[in-house]
Design a protein around this motif. Sequence first.
Motif, mmCIF file in Angstrom:
data_model
loop_
_atom_site.group_PDB
_atom_site.id
_atom_site.type_symbol
_atom_site.label_atom_id
_atom_site.label_comp_id
_atom_site.label_asym_id
_atom_site.label_seq_id
_atom_site.Cartn_x
_atom_site.Cartn_y
_atom_site.Cartn_z
ATOM 1 N N GLN A 138 71.728 56.564 17.486
ATOM 2 C CA GLN A 138 70.814 57.124 18.472
ATOM 3 C C GLN A 138 70.603 58.615 18.194
ATOM 4 N N THR A 142 53.475 45.424 18.939
ATOM 5 C CA THR A 142 54.273 46.373 18.170
ATOM 6 C C THR A 142 55.547 46.643 18.938
ATOM 7 N N ILE A 143 56.686 46.411 18.316
ATOM 8 C CA ILE A 143 57.980 46.654 18.948
ATOM 9 C C ILE A 143 58.644 47.832 18.254
ATOM 10 N N PHE A 144 58.830 48.898 19.007
ATOM 11 C CA PHE A 144 59.469 50.087 18.465
ATOM 12 C C PHE A 144 60.976 50.024 18.677
ATOM 13 N N GLY A 145 61.724 50.548 17.717
ATOM 14 C CA GLY A 145 63.120 50.827 17.948
ATOM 15 C C GLY A 145 63.248 52.012 18.890
ATOM 16 N N ALA A 146 64.463 52.235 19.396
ATOM 17 C CA ALA A 146 64.663 53.319 20.362
ATOM 18 C C ALA A 146 64.624 54.691 19.704
ATOM 19 N N PHE A 197 61.276 56.819 14.339
ATOM 20 C CA PHE A 197 61.151 55.486 14.926
ATOM 21 C C PHE A 197 60.736 54.483 13.857
#
Lengths: 108, 112
Positions: free
Chosen positions: A9, A96-100, A88
């Motif tokens: 993170q 569309t799926i983004f990572g955190a 990202f």
Amino acid sequence: GQQVMQIPQYQHVQEGEDFTTYCNSSTTLSNIQWYKQRPGGHPVFLIQLVKSGEVKKQKRLTFQFGEAKKNSSLHITATQTTDVGTYFCAGQDFKTIFGAGTRLFVKA
Amino acid sequence: EAQVTQNPRYLITVTGKKLTVTCSQNMNHEYMSWYRQDPGLGLRQIYYSMNVEVTDKGDVPEGYKVSRKEKRNFPLILESPSPNQTSLYFCASSYTVAGEQYFGPGTRLTVT
């Protein structure tokens, strides 16, 4: 549903050290994109990977797409203060799926 | 200059007061999206549009509406905003669903 996990993170590095961020998808991806967001700014496209096992380079940045098209990584060699920001990954089908995101701090 | 514009950039409002955030792109892109960005959660897709009059839900559509009457515009509507919609909102566009996305500058919304 589809999820894209991104680690770490946060990452603090000394200028000149290397940095890597990793993305893992719960499903096979048709492609993956990487974006950079500077503090206070908006995401800016870096690159897209489409083929299994693909490796692309942009100067000090190396992007990889896994053989199974479920994971990807971004590696920065010899970080500079200008590399500061959040990186990202984004997996795509119709959505569309983004990572955190991984926030990179670089100490001069 | 190719760009995505959003207005307003900052907005403070009260619970229940309807608001619209506008988004416009000058690149003739077919695909447009709205995202919200919250700390630790990254960018989550609210709605997307494949073309004029074609819209669909993303991952967090509750409490939002969109419309796509013209190719260049994709407004985000909050009919009755609530404090949990306080967030940073980004509009984005691309030539195709799988293409490079161009993001607007963002709209920081606070609902009290």
